[in-house]
Motif scaffolding. Sequence first.
Motif, PDB file in Angstrom:
ATOM      1  N   ALA A   1      14.122  34.869  -6.648  1.00 27.19           N
ATOM      2  CA  ALA A   1      14.427  36.237  -7.090  1.00 27.19           C
ATOM      3  C   ALA A   1      13.942  37.294  -5.900  1.00 27.19           C
ATOM      4  CB  ALA A   1      13.859  36.850  -8.426  1.00 27.19           C
ATOM      5  N   TYR A   2      12.465  36.975  -5.396  1.00 28.37           N
ATOM      6  CA  TYR A   2      12.274  37.922  -4.351  1.00 28.37           C
ATOM      7  C   TYR A   2      13.158  37.846  -3.212  1.00 28.37           C
ATOM      8  CZ  TYR A   2       9.128  39.661  -0.687  1.00 28.37           C
ATOM      9  OH  TYR A   2       8.604  40.396   0.283  1.00 28.37           O
ATOM     10  N   PHE A   3      13.246  36.729  -2.800  1.00 27.45           N
ATOM     11  CA  PHE A   3      14.156  36.386  -1.501  1.00 27.45           C
ATOM     12  C   PHE A   3      15.516  37.193  -1.694  1.00 27.45           C
ATOM     13  CE2 PHE A   3      11.016  32.998  -0.331  1.00 27.45           C
ATOM     14  CZ  PHE A   3      10.735  33.585   0.757  1.00 27.45           C
ATOM     15  N   LEU A   4      15.921  36.842  -2.954  1.00 32.38           N
ATOM     16  CA  LEU A   4      17.284  37.617  -3.020  1.00 32.38           C
ATOM     17  C   LEU A   4      17.184  39.133  -3.414  1.00 32.38           C
ATOM     18  CD1 LEU A   4      18.848  35.366  -6.056  1.00 32.38           C
ATOM     19  CD2 LEU A   4      19.585  35.741  -3.672  1.00 32.38           C
TER      20      LEU A   4
ATOM     21  N   ARG B   1      15.089  40.997  -1.292  1.00 27.38           N
ATOM     22  CA  ARG B   1      15.097  41.292   0.139  1.00 27.38           C
ATOM     23  C   ARG B   1      16.502  41.240   0.701  1.00 27.38           C
ATOM     24  NH1 ARG B   1      10.744  43.708   1.361  1.00 27.38           N
ATOM     25  NH2 ARG B   1      11.367  43.288   3.798  1.00 27.38           N
ATOM     26  N   ILE B   2      17.273  40.226   0.300  1.00 20.90           N
ATOM     27  CA  ILE B   2      18.824  40.352   0.851  1.00 20.90           C
ATOM     28  C   ILE B   2      19.409  41.708   0.243  1.00 20.90           C
ATOM     29  CG2 ILE B   2      20.816  39.082   0.287  1.00 20.90           C
ATOM     30  CD1 ILE B   2      19.031  36.499   0.416  1.00 20.90           C
ATOM     31  N   THR B   3      19.327  41.972  -1.173  1.00 25.52           N
ATOM     32  CA  THR B   3      19.889  42.898  -1.581  1.00 25.52           C
ATOM     33  C   THR B   3      19.655  44.284  -0.924  1.00 25.52           C
ATOM     34  OG1 THR B   3      18.312  43.574  -3.306  1.00 25.52           O
ATOM     35  CG2 THR B   3      19.978  42.061  -3.890  1.00 25.52           C
TER      36      THR B   3
ATOM     37  N   PRO C   1      24.206  44.568 -11.402  1.00 28.31           N
ATOM     38  CA  PRO C   1      23.081  44.191 -12.233  1.00 28.31           C
ATOM     39  C   PRO C   1      22.111  43.320 -11.486  1.00 28.31           C
ATOM     40  CG  PRO C   1      25.292  44.089 -13.490  1.00 28.31           C
ATOM     41  CD  PRO C   1      25.597  44.667 -12.224  1.00 28.31           C
ATOM     42  N   PHE C   2      22.622  42.641 -10.251  1.00 29.81           N
ATOM     43  CA  PHE C   2      21.828  41.901  -9.599  1.00 29.81           C
ATOM     44  C   PHE C   2      21.027  42.584  -8.412  1.00 29.81           C
ATOM     45  CE2 PHE C   2      25.037  39.496 -11.345  1.00 29.81           C
ATOM     46  CZ  PHE C   2      24.452  38.618 -12.215  1.00 29.81           C
ATOM     47  N   GLY C   3      21.127  43.964  -8.310  1.00 26.57           N
ATOM     48  CA  GLY C   3      20.265  44.424  -7.179  1.00 26.57           C
ATOM     49  C   GLY C   3      21.416  44.863  -6.010  1.00 26.57           C
ATOM     50  N   PHE C   4      22.464  44.518  -6.160  1.00 23.18           N
ATOM     51  CA  PHE C   4      23.331  44.982  -4.911  1.00 23.18           C
ATOM     52  C   PHE C   4      24.254  46.261  -5.242  1.00 23.18           C
ATOM     53  CE2 PHE C   4      23.239  40.423  -4.809  1.00 23.18           C
ATOM     54  CZ  PHE C   4      23.210  39.984  -3.271  1.00 23.18           C
ATOM     55  N   THR C   5      23.776  47.309  -4.222  1.00 18.35           N
ATOM     56  CA  THR C   5      24.538  48.355  -4.427  1.00 18.35           C
ATOM     57  C   THR C   5      25.397  48.994  -3.353  1.00 18.35           C
ATOM     58  OG1 THR C   5      22.629  49.594  -3.264  1.00 18.35           O
ATOM     59  CG2 THR C   5      22.546  49.229  -5.689  1.00 18.35           C
TER      60      THR C   5
ATOM     61  N   VAL D   1      20.174  57.244 -12.723  1.00 11.93           N
ATOM     62  CA  VAL D   1      18.746  57.928 -13.074  1.00 11.93           C
ATOM     63  C   VAL D   1      17.759  56.779 -13.775  1.00 11.93           C
ATOM     64  CG1 VAL D   1      19.815  60.066 -13.652  1.00 11.93           C
ATOM     65  CG2 VAL D   1      19.968  58.448 -15.493  1.00 11.93           C
ATOM     66  N   ASP D   2      18.490  55.585 -13.977  1.00 18.06           N
ATOM     67  CA  ASP D   2      17.665  54.635 -14.512  1.00 18.06           C
ATOM     68  C   ASP D   2      18.359  53.442 -13.833  1.00 18.06           C
ATOM     69  OD1 ASP D   2      15.557  53.259 -15.805  1.00 18.06           O
ATOM     70  OD2 ASP D   2      17.050  52.941 -17.877  1.00 18.06           O
ATOM     71  N   TYR D   3      17.558  52.556 -13.069  1.00 12.31           N
ATOM     72  CA  TYR D   3      18.218  51.467 -12.545  1.00 12.31           C
ATOM     73  C   TYR D   3      17.013  50.310 -12.483  1.00 12.31           C
ATOM     74  CZ  TYR D   3      20.836  48.326  -9.295  1.00 12.31           C
ATOM     75  OH  TYR D   3      21.335  47.150  -8.566  1.00 12.31           O
TER      76      TYR D   3
END
Length: 231
Positions: free
Chosen positions: A127-130, A132-134, A146-150, A157-159
């Motif tokens: 999860a930590y390495f993913l 960092r990738i995101t 939802p997985f951190g990719f934006t 306002v809430d993420y």
Amino acid sequence: MKRITEIDLFRFIAILLMVIFHIVYDLNEFMGIDINYEVGFWCYIGKVSGLLFIIVAGISSNLGKSPIKKALKLYIFASIITIISFIFFKEEYIRFGILHFLATMTLLSVVLNKLNTYWLILIQLIAYFLYRITQSIKITNPFLIPFGFTYYGFVSVDYYPIFPYIIYYILGIFIFRSVYKRGKRILPFEVKSKCIEFISRRSLEIYLLHQPLILGVLYSIKLLQKLTFLV
């Protein structure tokens, strides 16, 4: 297992910090009072509240019943919050806030709580390495939010994406296994309070209702000030 009052206390603190942070947020965003909540003390109040909620949820995942039913309930309320936030905040609406995250983790807890410590640590590392990738990759597919990719210009306002916050949820599982499952506690004292227990039990209701109540009070005060000025 009897009710663990220490967990009620931690959840109570998370609720208290959340309410304080949102009062500050509302004063800045809706009342025009210049308070910088994005850095410094007020920012940390908000972050500690969110992380404490997640850790306590990880602990409590070993104590509750019917996790799938609970997850579905949380998803329903999370969807309602998404709709309401879209009406009021438009582009900044909540796609995957803390309630969405907790609903997802509650569903995954069915599996997570059956894994041994080594597997959970491995998931945390992944999860930590993913995460960092995101931080270095931007996407055009909103289904990966939802997985951190934006995407560029993303604001909410809430993420609370799964990566990295699943790390803290699993931390809660570790705390349960190493402390509460063995009949121990973290604090050197015990706090027993009907008020704290009541607020802890009603944490979801408070989460859903506190913002409308805060805004209602603030706008009422503002209206009274205008009426007093006119008189």
